[in-house]
Write a protein that holds these residues in place. Structure first.
Motif, short mmCIF file in Angstrom:
data_model
loop_
_atom_site.label_atom_id
_atom_site.label_comp_id
_atom_site.label_asym_id
_atom_site.label_seq_id
_atom_site.Cartn_x
_atom_site.Cartn_y
_atom_site.Cartn_z
N ASP A 159 0.81 -1.22 0.00
CA ASP A 159 0.00 0.00 0.00
C ASP A 159 0.85 1.27 0.00
OD1 ASP A 159 -2.21 -1.53 -0.07
OD2 ASP A 159 -2.72 -1.34 2.05
N GLU A 160 1.90 1.29 0.82
CA GLU A 160 2.67 2.53 0.94
C GLU A 160 3.47 2.84 -0.33
OE1 GLU A 160 4.98 1.48 4.53
OE2 GLU A 160 6.75 1.82 3.31
N ALA A 204 1.08 4.52 -3.55
CA ALA A 204 0.84 5.96 -3.67
C ALA A 204 1.93 6.62 -4.52
CB ALA A 204 0.77 6.59 -2.29
N ARG A 228 1.50 5.64 -8.18
CA ARG A 228 0.42 6.40 -8.82
C ARG A 228 0.87 7.82 -9.17
NH1 ARG A 228 -5.01 4.85 -8.25
NH2 ARG A 228 -5.30 2.91 -7.11
N SER A 229 1.52 8.47 -8.22
CA SER A 229 1.93 9.85 -8.40
C SER A 229 2.93 9.97 -9.57
CB SER A 229 2.52 10.35 -7.08
OG SER A 229 3.51 11.30 -7.30
#
Lengths: 284, 284
Positions: free
Chosen positions: A195-196, A199, A202-203
């Protein structure tokens, strides 16, 4: 003796490697640098406690950032490697006779010195007459460069610490400007599994997708990376990684590889559904 | 509190997962069974200290052993799952209306009971009227079966311990006999990266290659597997996994997935050079 190096891939998962011996430990202006020898991965180097490459699996990374764009772009002459002070990517690139110059921009001189001492079979590429090392910050180096590179490989490590600037929107814009009209940029896209990491992944896609007309993501399995799974970005002004792919020409070059094949090139762009989905969400 | 579960992937590399709580620990007739809860992988189950599946990544494995053969074989009705007492593979298979019966052969009744208690959302598949559990040894169960299955999935864990018999030449021969004339067998092929796994991987391919007219290997990225990289074998009497692949028909079924796509199906058979080489060496 139980002597282990551990790297936290997230706060809740870690990979540990049994160490034979610590070969070097030093603190540069930018980071802590360690070199270890291990049974399973051979010698490896870590920066601030994160494995950068190991003798056993560096071929995967170096081949994937090099041969994928080289089998697409028909005439690469001038290359810029941001980071890459270990020489691994330069070494792969030097196999191409068509390449005339390779600029390596590395912030940390100690990192290069340590690689030269402990990984001479890789770092020797930095001594080639086609390679020029610039000890500078990647973003600063790029600022006034306009239309001079056919290929930029962003080999820098993580979107944190002193390389943070290499993951901003400004950075993608600077790379765009520094490339010729048919230039390609390849960059580390991180691991999408935890999960970490998701992000950051995606960015990165959001920025590249907005900066370049063509922006695709491809994958490789790298055991020392978080979850063993790593993505690369292929951002391009003109050439599409599949539609403009030239397997026959590349195979004609007779370049020796352990990981890359023109068959694998195609497969590397065929991503799992959950990765496709998260990338598509950032393209809205 | 520092509370970690560690699994040695080789004698010299280990993956550790931070544990919230141990939910179960028991010793069956065959093995030690533990269930843990973790932040990163959710609940997971280990047998003799090796992770069998976790809530977070079981979808990759279950989808890859199920949908790859199902998108190739045009009319699967009868399926045998060897191992698979957790119900994960059965659950994927039950999405296909064409499937009439699923035999699950599991040696260890306690494993099934534990899965039913701690992973009911997966194990519930075992209660479906099309599924029948046989508490038996896989090899013994197969011995007198001739030409009855369209698809056999060998979901058993490792070529060691009580499942050792499921990795012998006799076993591949028994599977061949139990399949119909156009049957397919899918099996776990292990991880090819670490030296100690490579030998098992080679031996498996040698046996399957000699037992079936068509024998191909495909890949997936599974974070909790050794080096995060896992191979599957596709052994078949008639259908080729690429030449007889039916993406249009499969997409028409509108089956929901997180990992598998018909695009990824193709890519999964495009292996790294070092894997291609080691498999080819066993085909001589």
């Amino acid at each position: 003796m139980e002597f282990w190096f551990s790297e936290l891939h997230t706060g809740n998962v870690k990979l540990s490697v049994r160490i034979e011996k610590q070969l070097f430990s030093g603190e540069s202006e930018y980071q802590r640098i360690d070199v270890f020898d291990s049974e399973e991965f051979g010698k490896f180097i870590s920066l601030d406690g994160e494995i950068v490459f190991s003798e056993k699996d560096e071929f995967i990374y170096d081949e994937m950032v090099t041969h994928v764009p080289m089998a697409v772009h028909p005439h690469v002459k001038n290359v810029l490697i941001i980071g890459g002070g270990d020489g691994g990517v330069a070494k792969e690139l030097l196999q191409y006779k068509s390449i005339e110059s390779i600029d390596v921009v590395e912030t940390d001189r100690m990192f290069v010195d340590v690689c030269r001492e402990y990984f001479p079979e890789v770092a020797c590429a930095l001594d080639d007459e086609r390679v020029k090392i610039h000890y500078d910050d990647g973003l600063r180096f790029l600022r006034n460069k306009k239309g001079i590179y056919d290929l930029i490989i962003n080999d820098s490590t993580d979107p944190f610490g002193h390389t943070e600037g290499l993951f901003t929107k400004e950075f993608y814009g600077s790379c765009y400007n520094a490339l010729k009209d048919d230039g390609i940029m390849v960059y580390q896209h991180g691991s999408p599994f935890y999960d970490e990491d998701e992000a950051a992944c995606r960015s990165m896609h959001r920025k590249a997708f907005r900066s370049f007309p063509i922006s695709r993501v491809y994958q490789a399995h790298i055991p020392t990376c978080p979850s063993g799974y790593w993505l690369f970005g292929f951002a391009s002004k003109k050439y599409h990684p599949i539609k403009d792919f030239k397997p026959k020409e590349w195979n004609g070059l007779k370049i020796e590889t352990w990981y890359y094949t023109t068959h694998l090139h195609m497969g590397a762009f065929m991503l799992p559904k959950y990765v496709e989905d998260l990338l598509e969400e950032e393209e809205q």
